[in-house]
Design a protein around this motif. Sequence first.
Motif, PDB file in Angstrom:
ATOM      1  N   ASP A  54       9.094 -26.027 -32.875  1.00 11.53           N
ATOM      2  CA  ASP A  54       8.272 -26.939 -33.663  1.00 11.53           C
ATOM      3  C   ASP A  54       8.506 -28.386 -33.224  1.00 11.53           C
ATOM      4  OD1 ASP A  54       6.500 -27.555 -35.980  1.00 11.53           O
ATOM      5  OD2 ASP A  54       8.333 -28.477 -36.768  1.00 11.53           O
ATOM      6  N   MET A  55       9.769 -28.770 -33.118  1.00  9.79           N
ATOM      7  CA  MET A  55      10.111 -30.154 -32.774  1.00  9.79           C
ATOM      8  C   MET A  55       9.604 -30.529 -31.377  1.00  9.79           C
ATOM      9  SD  MET A  55      13.857 -32.043 -32.750  1.00  9.79           S
ATOM     10  CE  MET A  55      14.640 -30.540 -32.313  1.00  9.79           C
ATOM     11  N   HIS A  56       9.843 -29.686 -30.398  1.00 11.71           N
ATOM     12  CA  HIS A  56       9.469 -30.035 -29.025  1.00 11.71           C
ATOM     13  C   HIS A  56       7.979 -29.835 -28.765  1.00 11.71           C
ATOM     14  CE1 HIS A  56      13.546 -30.960 -28.272  1.00 11.71           C
ATOM     15  NE2 HIS A  56      13.913 -29.762 -28.693  1.00 11.71           N
ATOM     16  N   GLY A  57       7.365 -28.912 -29.476  1.00 14.41           N
ATOM     17  CA  GLY A  57       5.911 -28.783 -29.387  1.00 14.41           C
ATOM     18  C   GLY A  57       5.218 -30.045 -29.873  1.00 14.41           C
ATOM     19  N   LYS A  58       5.701 -30.579 -30.993  1.00 16.07           N
ATOM     20  CA  LYS A  58       5.144 -31.834 -31.520  1.00 16.07           C
ATOM     21  C   LYS A  58       5.357 -32.984 -30.536  1.00 16.07           C
ATOM     22  CE  LYS A  58       5.603 -30.746 -36.420  1.00 16.07           C
ATOM     23  NZ  LYS A  58       6.410 -30.953 -37.641  1.00 16.07           N
ATOM     24  N   ALA A  59       6.563 -33.073 -29.972  1.00 16.81           N
ATOM     25  CA  ALA A  59       6.867 -34.153 -29.025  1.00 16.81           C
ATOM     26  C   ALA A  59       5.968 -34.072 -27.804  1.00 16.81           C
ATOM     27  CB  ALA A  59       8.338 -34.101 -28.615  1.00 16.81           C
ATOM     28  N   LEU A  60       5.736 -32.884 -27.299  1.00 22.08           N
ATOM     29  CA  LEU A  60       4.878 -32.726 -26.117  1.00 22.08           C
ATOM     30  C   LEU A  60       3.429 -33.091 -26.445  1.00 22.08           C
ATOM     31  CD1 LEU A  60       6.510 -29.516 -24.684  1.00 22.08           C
ATOM     32  CD2 LEU A  60       6.205 -31.655 -23.419  1.00 22.08           C
ATOM     33  N   ARG A  61       2.948 -32.647 -27.591  1.00 15.70           N
ATOM     34  CA  ARG A  61       1.578 -32.981 -27.978  1.00 15.70           C
ATOM     35  C   ARG A  61       1.413 -34.488 -28.160  1.00 15.70           C
ATOM     36  NH1 ARG A  61       2.569 -28.167 -30.444  1.00 15.70           N
ATOM     37  NH2 ARG A  61       1.153 -26.497 -29.845  1.00 15.70           N
ATOM     38  N   ASN A  67      -2.923 -29.043 -25.151  1.00 19.57           N
ATOM     39  CA  ASN A  67      -2.605 -27.855 -25.950  1.00 19.57           C
ATOM     40  C   ASN A  67      -2.724 -26.576 -25.133  1.00 19.57           C
ATOM     41  OD1 ASN A  67      -1.913 -29.039 -28.382  1.00 19.57           O
ATOM     42  ND2 ASN A  67      -4.017 -29.068 -29.120  1.00 19.57           N
ATOM     43  N   ALA A  68      -3.702 -26.506 -24.245  1.00 17.09           N
ATOM     44  CA  ALA A  68      -3.882 -25.294 -23.431  1.00 17.09           C
ATOM     45  C   ALA A  68      -2.647 -25.034 -22.572  1.00 17.09           C
ATOM     46  CB  ALA A  68      -5.131 -25.424 -22.558  1.00 17.09           C
ATOM     47  N   LYS A  69      -2.060 -26.084 -22.053  1.00 19.75           N
ATOM     48  CA  LYS A  69      -0.853 -25.939 -21.244  1.00 19.75           C
ATOM     49  C   LYS A  69       0.294 -25.395 -22.091  1.00 19.75           C
ATOM     50  CE  LYS A  69       1.529 -28.387 -17.628  1.00 19.75           C
ATOM     51  NZ  LYS A  69       1.473 -29.591 -16.820  1.00 19.75           N
ATOM     52  N   LEU A  70       0.459 -25.940 -23.287  1.00 19.21           N
ATOM     53  CA  LEU A  70       1.511 -25.456 -24.181  1.00 19.21           C
ATOM     54  C   LEU A  70       1.257 -24.013 -24.594  1.00 19.21           C
ATOM     55  CD1 LEU A  70       2.184 -28.569 -26.424  1.00 19.21           C
ATOM     56  CD2 LEU A  70       3.405 -27.804 -24.391  1.00 19.21           C
ATOM     57  N   ASP A  71      -0.013 -23.673 -24.807  1.00 17.03           N
ATOM     58  CA  ASP A  71      -0.361 -22.304 -25.181  1.00 17.03           C
ATOM     59  C   ASP A  71      -0.009 -21.313 -24.072  1.00 17.03           C
ATOM     60  OD1 ASP A  71      -1.356 -23.291 -27.561  1.00 17.03           O
ATOM     61  OD2 ASP A  71      -3.456 -23.186 -26.934  1.00 17.03           O
ATOM     62  N   GLN A  72       0.004 -21.774 -22.830  1.00 18.35           N
ATOM     63  CA  GLN A  72       0.270 -20.899 -21.690  1.00 18.35           C
ATOM     64  C   GLN A  72       1.721 -20.925 -21.216  1.00 18.35           C
ATOM     65  OE1 GLN A  72      -2.693 -21.355 -18.535  1.00 18.35           O
ATOM     66  NE2 GLN A  72      -4.103 -22.182 -20.062  1.00 18.35           N
ATOM     67  N   LEU A  73       2.566 -21.701 -21.866  1.00 19.68           N
ATOM     68  CA  LEU A  73       3.938 -21.864 -21.407  1.00 19.68           C
ATOM     69  C   LEU A  73       4.700 -20.545 -21.336  1.00 19.68           C
ATOM     70  CD1 LEU A  73       6.187 -23.723 -20.448  1.00 19.68           C
ATOM     71  CD2 LEU A  73       6.699 -24.229 -22.850  1.00 19.68           C
ATOM     72  N   ALA A  74       4.551 -19.692 -22.324  1.00 23.29           N
ATOM     73  CA  ALA A  74       5.264 -18.408 -22.313  1.00 23.29           C
ATOM     74  C   ALA A  74       4.847 -17.549 -21.117  1.00 23.29           C
ATOM     75  CB  ALA A  74       5.034 -17.654 -23.609  1.00 23.29           C
ATOM     76  N   GLY A  75       3.637 -17.736 -20.633  1.00 21.74           N
ATOM     77  CA  GLY A  75       3.137 -16.990 -19.479  1.00 21.74           C
ATOM     78  C   GLY A  75       3.003 -17.851 -18.237  1.00 21.74           C
ATOM     79  N   TRP A  76       3.898 -18.811 -18.066  1.00 19.03           N
ATOM     80  CA  TRP A  76       3.791 -19.782 -16.974  1.00 19.03           C
ATOM     81  C   TRP A  76       3.684 -19.135 -15.607  1.00 19.03           C
ATOM     82  CZ3 TRP A  76       7.269 -20.081 -13.033  1.00 19.03           C
ATOM     83  CH2 TRP A  76       8.535 -19.510 -13.235  1.00 19.03           C
ATOM     84  N   ARG A  77       4.294 -17.980 -15.416  1.00 18.48           N
ATOM     85  CA  ARG A  77       4.282 -17.330 -14.095  1.00 18.48           C
ATOM     86  C   ARG A  77       2.863 -16.936 -13.653  1.00 18.48           C
ATOM     87  NH1 ARG A  77       9.465 -16.537 -15.368  1.00 18.48           N
ATOM     88  NH2 ARG A  77      11.020 -15.904 -13.883  1.00 18.48           N
ATOM     89  N   VAL A  78       2.005 -16.639 -14.599  1.00 14.84           N
ATOM     90  CA  VAL A  78       0.643 -16.212 -14.256  1.00 14.84           C
ATOM     91  C   VAL A  78      -0.411 -17.255 -14.613  1.00 14.84           C
ATOM     92  CG1 VAL A  78       1.193 -13.755 -14.370  1.00 14.84           C
ATOM     93  CG2 VAL A  78       0.405 -14.934 -16.434  1.00 14.84           C
ATOM     94  N   SER A  79       0.024 -18.400 -15.082  1.00 11.20           N
ATOM     95  CA  SER A  79      -0.880 -19.479 -15.469  1.00 11.20           C
ATOM     96  C   SER A  79      -1.136 -20.410 -14.289  1.00 11.20           C
ATOM     97  CB  SER A  79      -0.251 -20.283 -16.619  1.00 11.20           C
ATOM     98  OG  SER A  79      -0.986 -21.454 -16.864  1.00 11.20           O
TER      99      SER A  79
END
Length: 143
Positions: A54-61, A67-79
């Motif tokens: 929550d804290m770092h998501g807010k800081a990045l935004r 937001n699309a980049k943050l949404d894809q972070l968990a799948g960075w290898r295929v993004s």
Amino acid sequence: MIKQRLKYSELSPAPYKGMVTALMALEKGALDKATIELMFMRVSQINGCAYCLDMHGKALRESGVDNAKLDQLAGWRVSHAFSDRERAALEWADSVTLIAATGAPDSAFEALQTHFSEAEIADLTFAISIMNAFNRLAISMRQ
């Protein structure tokens, strides 16, 4: 709502202050804030630290990361949203966070050397390590 087990920052103020001081030192180091925050977010994803996500998501935004980049972070290898430099850093974050399984392989370290200076690699490794420590405190104490 999960109840916090202990107020560790109050019960162990000197070690906590040392960790915070280390974080603040990173802000004056070789890496840009966006890279540091992206690593914090990735490490927190791996460790499952909701508080830190929550804290770092807010800081990045707030810093303008899409937001699309943050949404894809968990799948960075295929993004396709991440640069080669970010991919090298994310691979290192994954390797260091999961060090018992990965051993931080030479291939991950060598990829860093293409995109980062030695000082940046040192700061990156400190950032990953410090965030792992904060995640472990927050998760174990139910922050």
